[in-house]
Design a protein around this motif. Structure first.
Motif, PDB file in Angstrom:
ATOM      1  N   ARG A  18       0.836  -1.209   0.000  1.00 24.07           N
ATOM      2  CA  ARG A  18       0.000   0.000   0.000  1.00 24.07           C
ATOM      3  C   ARG A  18       0.869   1.257   0.000  1.00 24.07           C
ATOM      4  O   ARG A  18       0.570   2.214  -0.716  1.00 24.07           O
ATOM      5  N   GLY A  21       2.176   1.627  -3.455  1.00 24.24           N
ATOM      6  CA  GLY A  21       1.109   2.077  -4.340  1.00 24.24           C
ATOM      7  C   GLY A  21       0.820   3.561  -4.175  1.00 24.24           C
ATOM      8  O   GLY A  21       0.618   4.274  -5.169  1.00 24.24           O
ATOM      9  N   THR A  27      -2.795   1.226  -7.887  1.00 23.31           N
ATOM     10  CA  THR A  27      -3.546   0.386  -6.954  1.00 23.31           C
ATOM     11  C   THR A  27      -2.671  -0.733  -6.396  1.00 23.31           C
ATOM     12  O   THR A  27      -1.637  -1.085  -6.979  1.00 23.31           O
ATOM     13  N   GLN A  28      -3.116  -1.309  -5.284  1.00 27.39           N
ATOM     14  CA  GLN A  28      -2.386  -2.426  -4.692  1.00 27.39           C
ATOM     15  C   GLN A  28      -2.298  -3.602  -5.657  1.00 27.39           C
ATOM     16  O   GLN A  28      -1.235  -4.219  -5.760  1.00 27.39           O
ATOM     17  N   SER A  30      -2.010  -3.481  -8.838  1.00 27.69           N
ATOM     18  CA  SER A  30      -0.960  -3.114  -9.801  1.00 27.69           C
ATOM     19  C   SER A  30       0.423  -3.256  -9.172  1.00 27.69           C
ATOM     20  O   SER A  30       1.372  -3.685  -9.832  1.00 27.69           O
TER      21      SER A  30
END
Length: 69
Positions: A18, A21, A27-28, A30
């Motif tokens: 996180r 990110g 996003t997490q 990704s």
């Protein structure tokens, strides 16, 4: 190889997916794709990550093969 080095440094510094990110504005899921090696990190991402972690970007790159065999 690059993903493994990034994962290792994140673990050493107690940073989460996180956190990464948030840094990269992705996003997490990704982040997970990058950390698993399914999607490559872009060069500018590696520079940003290295600066954030306080390490040289070259730390994430594989060692050059030795010329001596």
């Amino acid at each position: 190889m690059i993903a493994a080095e990034v994962r290792a440094e994140l673990a050493r510094q107690n940073k989460t997916q996180r956190d990464l990110g948030d840094l990269l504005h992705i996003t997490q899921p990704s982040v997970q794709l990058r950390l698993s090696g399914q999607r490559p990190f872009r060069a500018e991402e590696l520079v940003l990550i290295a600066d954030w972690l306080g390490v040289p970007p070259a730390q994430f790159l594989p060692e050059p093969a030795s010329a001596a065999a």
